[in-house]
Design a protein around this motif. Structure first.
Motif, PDB file in Angstrom:
ATOM      1  N   ALA A  82      -5.853   6.233   8.719  1.00  0.00           N
ATOM      2  CA  ALA A  82      -4.912   7.348   8.858  1.00  0.00           C
ATOM      3  C   ALA A  82      -3.579   6.901   9.434  1.00  0.00           C
ATOM      4  O   ALA A  82      -2.590   7.627   9.338  1.00  0.00           O
ATOM      5  CB  ALA A  82      -5.514   8.439   9.736  1.00  0.00           C
ATOM      6  N   GLY A  83      -3.533   5.710  10.016  1.00  0.00           N
ATOM      7  CA  GLY A  83      -2.266   5.191  10.511  1.00  0.00           C
ATOM      8  C   GLY A  83      -1.259   4.925   9.417  1.00  0.00           C
ATOM      9  O   GLY A  83      -0.047   4.907   9.674  1.00  0.00           O
ATOM     10  N   LEU A  84      -1.735   4.724   8.184  1.00  0.00           N
ATOM     11  CA  LEU A  84      -0.838   4.513   7.048  1.00  0.00           C
ATOM     12  C   LEU A  84      -1.076   5.494   5.906  1.00  0.00           C
ATOM     13  O   LEU A  84      -0.154   5.795   5.143  1.00  0.00           O
ATOM     14  CB  LEU A  84      -0.977   3.084   6.512  1.00  0.00           C
ATOM     15  CG  LEU A  84      -0.374   1.972   7.367  1.00  0.00           C
ATOM     16  CD1 LEU A  84      -0.687   0.605   6.774  1.00  0.00           C
ATOM     17  CD2 LEU A  84       1.139   2.139   7.530  1.00  0.00           C
ATOM     18  N   LEU A  85      -2.301   5.962   5.771  1.00  0.00           N
ATOM     19  CA  LEU A  85      -2.653   6.909   4.701  1.00  0.00           C
ATOM     20  C   LEU A  85      -3.257   8.168   5.330  1.00  0.00           C
ATOM     21  O   LEU A  85      -4.441   8.465   5.143  1.00  0.00           O
ATOM     22  CB  LEU A  85      -3.636   6.261   3.723  1.00  0.00           C
ATOM     23  CG  LEU A  85      -3.110   5.057   2.930  1.00  0.00           C
ATOM     24  CD1 LEU A  85      -4.228   4.427   2.115  1.00  0.00           C
ATOM     25  CD2 LEU A  85      -1.946   5.467   2.027  1.00  0.00           C
ATOM     26  N   PRO A  86      -2.449   8.909   6.065  1.00  0.00           N
ATOM     27  CA  PRO A  86      -3.011  10.059   6.779  1.00  0.00           C
ATOM     28  C   PRO A  86      -3.441  11.217   5.884  1.00  0.00           C
ATOM     29  O   PRO A  86      -4.370  11.952   6.246  1.00  0.00           O
ATOM     30  CB  PRO A  86      -1.870  10.475   7.710  1.00  0.00           C
ATOM     31  CG  PRO A  86      -0.632   9.977   7.041  1.00  0.00           C
ATOM     32  CD  PRO A  86      -1.027   8.698   6.370  1.00  0.00           C
ATOM     33  N   ASP A 142       2.797  -3.507   3.546  1.00  0.00           N
ATOM     34  CA  ASP A 142       3.647  -4.198   2.586  1.00  0.00           C
ATOM     35  C   ASP A 142       3.482  -3.597   1.200  1.00  0.00           C
ATOM     36  O   ASP A 142       4.464  -3.317   0.501  1.00  0.00           O
ATOM     37  CB  ASP A 142       3.305  -5.688   2.584  1.00  0.00           C
ATOM     38  CG  ASP A 142       4.265  -6.506   1.737  1.00  0.00           C
ATOM     39  OD1 ASP A 142       5.450  -6.135   1.638  1.00  0.00           O
ATOM     40  OD2 ASP A 142       3.823  -7.514   1.161  1.00  0.00           O
ATOM     41  N   VAL A 143       2.235  -3.367   0.778  1.00  0.00           N
ATOM     42  CA  VAL A 143       1.967  -2.802  -0.549  1.00  0.00           C
ATOM     43  C   VAL A 143       2.605  -1.415  -0.682  1.00  0.00           C
ATOM     44  O   VAL A 143       3.124  -1.053  -1.745  1.00  0.00           O
ATOM     45  CB  VAL A 143       0.452  -2.745  -0.809  1.00  0.00           C
ATOM     46  CG1 VAL A 143       0.147  -1.924  -2.059  1.00  0.00           C
ATOM     47  CG2 VAL A 143      -0.118  -4.157  -0.951  1.00  0.00           C
ATOM     48  N   ALA A 196      -7.084  -0.641  -4.271  1.00  0.00           N
ATOM     49  CA  ALA A 196      -7.694   0.318  -3.349  1.00  0.00           C
ATOM     50  C   ALA A 196      -6.742   1.461  -3.035  1.00  0.00           C
ATOM     51  O   ALA A 196      -7.150   2.631  -2.976  1.00  0.00           O
ATOM     52  CB  ALA A 196      -8.107  -0.393  -2.069  1.00  0.00           C
ATOM     53  N   ILE A 197      -5.462   1.144  -2.844  1.00  0.00           N
ATOM     54  CA  ILE A 197      -4.471   2.188  -2.580  1.00  0.00           C
ATOM     55  C   ILE A 197      -4.249   3.042  -3.815  1.00  0.00           C
ATOM     56  O   ILE A 197      -4.128   4.273  -3.714  1.00  0.00           O
ATOM     57  CB  ILE A 197      -3.161   1.540  -2.096  1.00  0.00           C
ATOM     58  CG1 ILE A 197      -3.371   0.918  -0.709  1.00  0.00           C
ATOM     59  CG2 ILE A 197      -2.030   2.551  -2.057  1.00  0.00           C
ATOM     60  CD1 ILE A 197      -2.192   0.117  -0.190  1.00  0.00           C
ATOM     61  N   ALA A 215      -4.536   7.095  -4.392  1.00  0.00           N
ATOM     62  CA  ALA A 215      -3.392   7.859  -4.906  1.00  0.00           C
ATOM     63  C   ALA A 215      -3.804   8.794  -6.025  1.00  0.00           C
ATOM     64  O   ALA A 215      -3.115   9.791  -6.293  1.00  0.00           O
ATOM     65  CB  ALA A 215      -2.305   6.900  -5.386  1.00  0.00           C
ATOM     66  N   GLN A 216      -4.914   8.509  -6.674  1.00  0.00           N
ATOM     67  CA  GLN A 216      -5.408   9.345  -7.763  1.00  0.00           C
ATOM     68  C   GLN A 216      -6.171  10.579  -7.288  1.00  0.00           C
ATOM     69  O   GLN A 216      -6.500  11.473  -8.081  1.00  0.00           O
ATOM     70  CB  GLN A 216      -6.311   8.518  -8.682  1.00  0.00           C
ATOM     71  CG  GLN A 216      -5.595   7.359  -9.371  1.00  0.00           C
ATOM     72  CD  GLN A 216      -6.551   6.394 -10.037  1.00  0.00           C
ATOM     73  OE1 GLN A 216      -7.703   6.721 -10.320  1.00  0.00           O
ATOM     74  NE2 GLN A 216      -6.088   5.174 -10.274  1.00  0.00           N
TER      75      GLN A 216
END
Length: 299
Positions: free
Chosen positions: A213-217, A263-264, A290-291, A295-296
């Motif tokens: 959640a720090g990057l993909l909350p 970075d990604v 994985a990201i 996103a989907q």
């Protein structure tokens, strides 16, 4: 929502090779968390690399975060240190800067006894004057809290929660029942270990202390809310989308993977502090995949 409940998002602490905090990148990470609607921010946790920063560098991160977030989301600050006097000073710094809570792990070089850990927590909890969460993280500290010690600590003023590692055999229900039986009614019990979060939340824990959640909350919050609502089908659907990322976390460690993710996601190119090495460059394609899988999600 009360502190130490719901989704607590743990961002990286972006810094240069000398440990100087990169304010702009930190605020970018914080904005994503605030805009997603997470319930709290876990600043300078293990994901935030607290052990690699000086007191002054940590104070800088706290001040930047508190001033930027400006009360929109509660901020819980990690204050773990090898020495009790240093941890006390860090707790006092967090209080003076305007943090909302503290997170304390029993860092050590010499293995600690339970009495040593109790006295350490008692000193920090008193000095910090803020609600404090016990950070039970044996994978890094090599100290395992007994349930009896957690119960004893829960009686201290200001100690209001525990952040638990994943239990053996995924026995969340049994562990939660035992801990709730021996701690005060208000005492909050949450879990880290992202790949076990859905089971912990479905079992009724109070909080998910989340690395991702720090990057993909947003997807992390969707998983949290589905599990809190007891929606098993939706929880499983979202958790399935996280599986490629969980596999990377398990293989390389979430700290390394999060640096690659930043970075990604084009949020900033930062390296983990040495001696920690980054995820091998040939594995970047797995991080990207994985990201993309997340996103989907229709969340």
């Amino acid at each position: 929502m009360a502190l130490f409940h719901g989704l607590s998002a743990f961002p990286l602490t972006p810094a240069d090779t000398n440990g100087s905090v990169q304010d702009g990148l930190l605020t970018r990470f914080l904005d994503r968390i605030v805009e997603a609607g997470a319930d709290s921010i876990g600043l300078l946790g293990s994901t935030g690399g607290y052990a690699y920063f000086t007191r002054e560098q940590r104070m800088r991160a706290v001040c930047v975060a508190v001033n930027h977030v400006d009360g929109r989301v509660p901020i819980v600050v990690g204050v773990g240190a090898l020495r009790t006097d240093v941890a006390v000073a860090l707790a006092e710094d967090a209080y003076e800067a305007g943090a909302d809570g503290l997170l304390l792990a029993p860092m050590s070089y010499a293995p600690l006894t339970e009495e040593e850990v109790f006295q350490h927590f008692a000193a920090v909890a008193a000095a910090g004057r803020l609600p404090l969460c016990i950070y039970n993280n044996p994978s890094t500290t090599r100290f395992i809290f007994s349930e009896a010690l957690i119960a004893r600590l829960a009686e201290l003023p200001n100690v209001e929660a525990v952040k638990m590692p994943l239990p053996e055999n995924d026995d969340f229900a049994g562990e939660l029942a035992r801990l709730r039986d021996i701690t005060p009614k208000h005492f909050a019990i949450g879990y880290s270990g992202d790949w076990g979060a859905s089971n912990a939340l479905l079992a009724g824990c109070d909080a998910w202390y989340s690395v991702v959640a720090g990057l993909l909350p947003k997807p992390a919050l969707a998983l949290t809310r589905a599990a809190q609502a007891g929606n098993l089908a939706e929880t499983n659907r979202i958790n399935t989308a996280f599986q490629p990322l969980w596999a990377l976390f398990k293989q390389f460690g979430s700290f390394r993977v999060m640096h690659a993710m930043a970075d990604v996601l084009n949020l900033g190119s930062i390296l983990p502090p040495r001696p920690v090495l980054p995820v091998p460059s040939n594995e970047r394609v797995r991080v990207e995949a994985a990201i993309d899988r997340l996103a989907q999600l229709d969340t």
